[in-house]
Scaffold this motif. Structure first.
Motif, PDB file in Angstrom:
ATOM      1  N   GLY A 328       0.771  -1.239   0.000  1.00  0.00           N
ATOM      2  CA  GLY A 328       0.000   0.000   0.000  1.00  0.00           C
ATOM      3  C   GLY A 328       0.796   1.279   0.000  1.00  0.00           C
ATOM      4  O   GLY A 328       0.698   2.090   0.913  1.00  0.00           O
ATOM      5  N   LEU A 329       1.554   1.511  -1.066  1.00  0.00           N
ATOM      6  CA  LEU A 329       2.405   2.699  -1.150  1.00  0.00           C
ATOM      7  C   LEU A 329       1.625   4.004  -1.233  1.00  0.00           C
ATOM      8  O   LEU A 329       2.097   5.049  -0.819  1.00  0.00           O
ATOM      9  N   GLY A 330       0.435   3.943  -1.846  1.00  0.00           N
ATOM     10  CA  GLY A 330      -0.255   5.180  -2.190  1.00  0.00           C
ATOM     11  C   GLY A 330       0.124   5.659  -3.578  1.00  0.00           C
ATOM     12  O   GLY A 330      -0.253   6.758  -3.993  1.00  0.00           O
ATOM     13  N   ASP A 331       0.849   4.825  -4.296  1.00  0.00           N
ATOM     14  CA  ASP A 331       1.253   5.121  -5.672  1.00  0.00           C
ATOM     15  C   ASP A 331       0.147   4.648  -6.629  1.00  0.00           C
ATOM     16  O   ASP A 331      -0.421   3.571  -6.447  1.00  0.00           O
ATOM     17  N   VAL A 332      -0.163   5.431  -7.635  1.00  0.00           N
ATOM     18  CA  VAL A 332      -1.278   5.113  -8.530  1.00  0.00           C
ATOM     19  C   VAL A 332      -1.088   3.750  -9.188  1.00  0.00           C
ATOM     20  O   VAL A 332      -1.929   2.849  -9.084  1.00  0.00           O
ATOM     21  N   ALA A 333       0.039   3.568  -9.870  1.00  0.00           N
ATOM     22  CA  ALA A 333       0.277   2.317 -10.592  1.00  0.00           C
ATOM     23  C   ALA A 333       0.597   1.178  -9.625  1.00  0.00           C
ATOM     24  O   ALA A 333       0.107   0.056  -9.791  1.00  0.00           O
ATOM     25  N   GLY A 334       1.411   1.445  -8.595  1.00  0.00           N
ATOM     26  CA  GLY A 334       1.819   0.395  -7.672  1.00  0.00           C
ATOM     27  C   GLY A 334       0.649  -0.217  -6.933  1.00  0.00           C
ATOM     28  O   GLY A 334       0.547  -1.449  -6.809  1.00  0.00           O
ATOM     29  N   ASP A 335      -0.261   0.606  -6.440  1.00  0.00           N
ATOM     30  CA  ASP A 335      -1.423   0.085  -5.728  1.00  0.00           C
ATOM     31  C   ASP A 335      -2.324  -0.728  -6.652  1.00  0.00           C
ATOM     32  O   ASP A 335      -2.937  -1.725  -6.235  1.00  0.00           O
ATOM     33  N   VAL A 349     -10.975 -10.916   0.734  1.00  0.00           N
ATOM     34  CA  VAL A 349     -10.332 -10.854   2.053  1.00  0.00           C
ATOM     35  C   VAL A 349     -10.062  -9.381   2.396  1.00  0.00           C
ATOM     36  O   VAL A 349      -9.544  -8.640   1.559  1.00  0.00           O
ATOM     37  N   PRO A 350     -10.402  -8.921   3.587  1.00  0.00           N
ATOM     38  CA  PRO A 350     -10.170  -7.523   3.961  1.00  0.00           C
ATOM     39  C   PRO A 350      -8.693  -7.128   3.824  1.00  0.00           C
ATOM     40  O   PRO A 350      -7.796  -7.924   4.117  1.00  0.00           O
ATOM     41  N   VAL A 351      -8.480  -5.887   3.401  1.00  0.00           N
ATOM     42  CA  VAL A 351      -7.127  -5.376   3.158  1.00  0.00           C
ATOM     43  C   VAL A 351      -6.906  -4.105   3.970  1.00  0.00           C
ATOM     44  O   VAL A 351      -7.740  -3.189   3.970  1.00  0.00           O
ATOM     45  N   VAL A 352      -5.775  -4.050   4.672  1.00  0.00           N
ATOM     46  CA  VAL A 352      -5.395  -2.852   5.404  1.00  0.00           C
ATOM     47  C   VAL A 352      -4.005  -2.425   4.941  1.00  0.00           C
ATOM     48  O   VAL A 352      -3.143  -3.250   4.653  1.00  0.00           O
ATOM     49  N   GLY A 353      -3.789  -1.115   4.845  1.00  0.00           N
ATOM     50  CA  GLY A 353      -2.479  -0.553   4.508  1.00  0.00           C
ATOM     51  C   GLY A 353      -2.116   0.501   5.534  1.00  0.00           C
ATOM     52  O   GLY A 353      -2.938   1.362   5.846  1.00  0.00           O
ATOM     53  N   LEU A 354      -0.910   0.458   6.056  1.00  0.00           N
ATOM     54  CA  LEU A 354      -0.552   1.304   7.198  1.00  0.00           C
ATOM     55  C   LEU A 354       0.435   2.422   6.885  1.00  0.00           C
ATOM     56  O   LEU A 354       0.823   3.169   7.787  1.00  0.00           O
ATOM     57  N   LYS A 355       0.854   2.572   5.635  1.00  0.00           N
ATOM     58  CA  LYS A 355       1.868   3.582   5.343  1.00  0.00           C
ATOM     59  C   LYS A 355       1.349   5.014   5.472  1.00  0.00           C
ATOM     60  O   LYS A 355       2.140   5.957   5.526  1.00  0.00           O
ATOM     61  N   GLY A 356       0.038   5.190   5.538  1.00  0.00           N
ATOM     62  CA  GLY A 356      -0.494   6.518   5.796  1.00  0.00           C
ATOM     63  C   GLY A 356      -0.108   7.043   7.164  1.00  0.00           C
ATOM     64  O   GLY A 356      -0.106   8.254   7.396  1.00  0.00           O
ATOM     65  N   TYR A 357       0.256   6.140   8.084  1.00  0.00           N
ATOM     66  CA  TYR A 357       0.688   6.530   9.424  1.00  0.00           C
ATOM     67  C   TYR A 357       2.164   6.891   9.471  1.00  0.00           C
ATOM     68  O   TYR A 357       2.555   7.821  10.165  1.00  0.00           O
ATOM     69  N   PHE A 358       3.006   6.125   8.750  1.00  0.00           N
ATOM     70  CA  PHE A 358       4.453   6.292   8.941  1.00  0.00           C
ATOM     71  C   PHE A 358       5.274   6.225   7.660  1.00  0.00           C
ATOM     72  O   PHE A 358       6.490   6.121   7.716  1.00  0.00           O
ATOM     73  N   PHE A 411      -3.012 -13.672   9.102  1.00  0.00           N
ATOM     74  CA  PHE A 411      -2.893 -12.611   8.093  1.00  0.00           C
ATOM     75  C   PHE A 411      -1.662 -12.828   7.216  1.00  0.00           C
ATOM     76  O   PHE A 411      -0.701 -13.513   7.589  1.00  0.00           O
ATOM     77  N   LEU A 412      -1.732 -12.228   6.044  1.00  0.00           N
ATOM     78  CA  LEU A 412      -0.643 -12.238   5.072  1.00  0.00           C
ATOM     79  C   LEU A 412      -0.055 -10.839   5.010  1.00  0.00           C
ATOM     80  O   LEU A 412      -0.800  -9.858   4.868  1.00  0.00           O
ATOM     81  N   LYS A 413       1.264 -10.736   5.115  1.00  0.00           N
ATOM     82  CA  LYS A 413       1.952  -9.441   4.970  1.00  0.00           C
ATOM     83  C   LYS A 413       2.743  -9.448   3.680  1.00  0.00           C
ATOM     84  O   LYS A 413       3.562 -10.335   3.445  1.00  0.00           O
ATOM     85  N   ILE A 414       2.480  -8.467   2.831  1.00  0.00           N
ATOM     86  CA  ILE A 414       3.129  -8.355   1.523  1.00  0.00           C
ATOM     87  C   ILE A 414       4.028  -7.126   1.497  1.00  0.00           C
ATOM     88  O   ILE A 414       3.647  -6.059   1.983  1.00  0.00           O
ATOM     89  N   ASN A 415       5.218  -7.268   0.929  1.00  0.00           N
ATOM     90  CA  ASN A 415       6.084  -6.128   0.617  1.00  0.00           C
ATOM     91  C   ASN A 415       6.768  -6.363  -0.717  1.00  0.00           C
ATOM     92  O   ASN A 415       7.064  -7.503  -1.081  1.00  0.00           O
ATOM     93  N   TYR A 416       7.010  -5.292  -1.466  1.00  0.00           N
ATOM     94  CA  TYR A 416       7.683  -5.434  -2.756  1.00  0.00           C
ATOM     95  C   TYR A 416       8.536  -4.204  -3.048  1.00  0.00           C
ATOM     96  O   TYR A 416       8.393  -3.160  -2.402  1.00  0.00           O
ATOM     97  N   THR A 417       9.433  -4.328  -4.020  1.00  0.00           N
ATOM     98  CA  THR A 417      10.265  -3.218  -4.466  1.00  0.00           C
ATOM     99  C   THR A 417       9.925  -2.872  -5.908  1.00  0.00           C
ATOM    100  O   THR A 417       9.315  -3.660  -6.627  1.00  0.00           O
ATOM    101  N   LYS A 418      10.375  -1.710  -6.341  1.00  0.00           N
ATOM    102  CA  LYS A 418      10.110  -1.288  -7.710  1.00  0.00           C
ATOM    103  C   LYS A 418      10.893  -2.105  -8.730  1.00  0.00           C
ATOM    104  O   LYS A 418      10.624  -2.029  -9.933  1.00  0.00           O
TER     105      LYS A 418
END
Length: 430
Positions: A328-335, A349-358, A411-418
């Motif tokens: 959940g970067l908040g990037d148009v294409a990435g999201d 499945v419900p989805v939460v993104g936390l980068k809006g906090y930090f 829960f499943l935690k996802i992270n990726y790079t460009k």
């Protein structure tokens, strides 16, 4: 090597956090529940190449903080640590304390360290004096004098302040961890990879305790310039604190930040023997890198590969997940790409993104996100996805906008790079 049936269960017993919304587990969770944003104008640097000089900064960490947190014998070590390394060491110390580990009672050879880090850059001021000393008669840098005039005026231990393997080294020394020790430098994919490597170490019987974390910054002046050149950076001129809007219809880019996070992993038997509090069970992890021959990344496929590998190792079906903690970067294409992968993997499945906090600090953010889900599952309420007031309906995701009760603890935690690297972990809370 142990068979599948005799592999130890691995649990999480400690959480240490240095974040833009607080240092330490309790204040981090209080601010997450309160919907507090850690995004604001940067104070620590005179200039930052981001829109509005905006970033998620750890404002309550200064030169005195390491002296307050570090063991007395190691306080001098702070002098040979850049800010990122200090963050990483502090997060590990907080995690050890939170876990209630008695370092004198633990067999040192059975405790190890896995730590993620970004590539670290020096502060421009480090070269100001050496640069002036190497200036020729016309005021230009003269490389032929670097050896005798420039290098001679460098701080002798300068290099040690910026090596990405140093967080794991310092933490190993601080805690007398003499077991497996490794560093991971895969930017945002580092957390899942470090956790999975620690899982491998423990399942093969090489350690009873692993200190697993990551530290990073993308708001350092040089890193911020790279972010400005390579990434879409979000900015809400009317409400700067809401500039990162994961999966929102009005999202326009990510916000850079700085942070560190650390988790203590133990075999269940070890944790139970000492009466430790258990936050959750680490069920499985996976990673992947997918790109074409010309280097074009395929982020969606990398996410799917990593997530499916994690679920296989956890012996779970995607439909059994209680929620997805997204990148959940908040990037148009990435999201949009991430949403495609989630919809293919686990629709509904419900989805939460936390980068809006930090914000996004690179190698550390995934640990903050895992901590957010674990602490939420203790209370039975998922935090809302901050700043996502108008979810993008075209993405087809069930975005958790406000606090939402949850009974399913997996829960499943996802992270990726460009670059097309991805990691994923499956964890079950208690």
């Amino acid at each position: 090597m142990s068979s599948e049936n005799t592999k130890p269960h691995i649990v999480i017993t400690g959480i240490g956090l240095v974040s833009p919304i607080g240092i330490g587990r309790e204040i981090f969770w209080a601010n997450l529940q309160a919907g507090k944003s850690g995004i604001s104008r940067v104070d620590g640097y005179s200039c930052t190449a981001t829109p509005g000089q905006l970033a998620a900064e750890v404002k309550d960490f200064d030169d005195s903080t390491p002296r307050d947190l570090f063991p007395k014998k190691q306080r001098k070590s702070a002098k040979v640590m850049c800010r990122e390394i200090q963050f990483g060491a502090a997060a590990a110390i907080l995690a050890v304390e939170d876990a209630g580990l008695d370092l004198e009672a633990i067999e040192s050879e059975r405790m190890g360290v896995e730590y993620g880090a970004n590539l670290m850059y020096n502060d421009p001021e480090d070269f100001s004096v050496p640069g002036k000393n190497t200036t020729g008669e016309f005021g230009k840098f003269d490389f032929k004098h670097w050896g005798d005039k420039g290098l001679a005026s460098m701080e002798p231990l300068w290099m040690l302040k910026y090596l990405p393997n140093m967080p794991a080294c310092h933490i190993g020394i601080f805690t007398d961890s003499r077991g497996p020790n490794n560093s991971v430098t895969l930017d945002e994919a580092s957390p899942g990879v470090a956790l999975t490597e620690a899982l491998n170490v423990m399942e093969r019987g090489a350690a009873d305790v692993m200190i697993v974390g990551g530290t990073g910054t993308r708001m350092h002046p040089m890193k911020a310039m790279h972010a400005h050149l390579w990434s879409n950076l979000g900015f809400d001129e009317q409400n700067p604190a809401a500039s990162c809007k994961p999966f929102d219809a009005n999202r326009n880019g990510q916000v850079v930040g700085e942070s560190a996070g650390c988790l203590i992993l133990e075999t269940e038997a070890h944790a139970q023997a000492r009466g430790a509090k258990i936050y959750g069970t680490f069920l499985g992890g996976g990673s992947s890198c997918v790109c074409s021959k010309d280097g074009t990344p395929n982020i969606k496929q990398a996410i799917l590969n990593a997530s499916r590998a994690a679920l296989r190792r956890a012996d779970m079906d995607a439909s059994e997940l209680g929620h997805v903690n997204a990148h959940g970067l908040g990037d148009v294409a990435g999201d949009a790409i991430e949403a495609e992968a989630i919809n293919e993997l686990c629709p509904g499945v419900p989805v939460v993104g936390l980068k809006g906090y930090f914000g996004n600090s690179g190698a550390a953010t995934g640990f903050l996100e895992v901590a957010g889900s674990l602490l939420a599952l203790e209370t039975g309420n998922l935090p809302g996805t901050l700043n996502t007031t108008h979810p993008d309906e075209t993405l087809g995701l069930d975005i958790v906008q406000q606090q939402r009760p949850v009974k399913n603890k997996s829960f499943l935690k996802i992270n990726y790079t460009k670059l097309g690297q991805a990691s994923a972990v499956v964890i079950r809370g208690v």
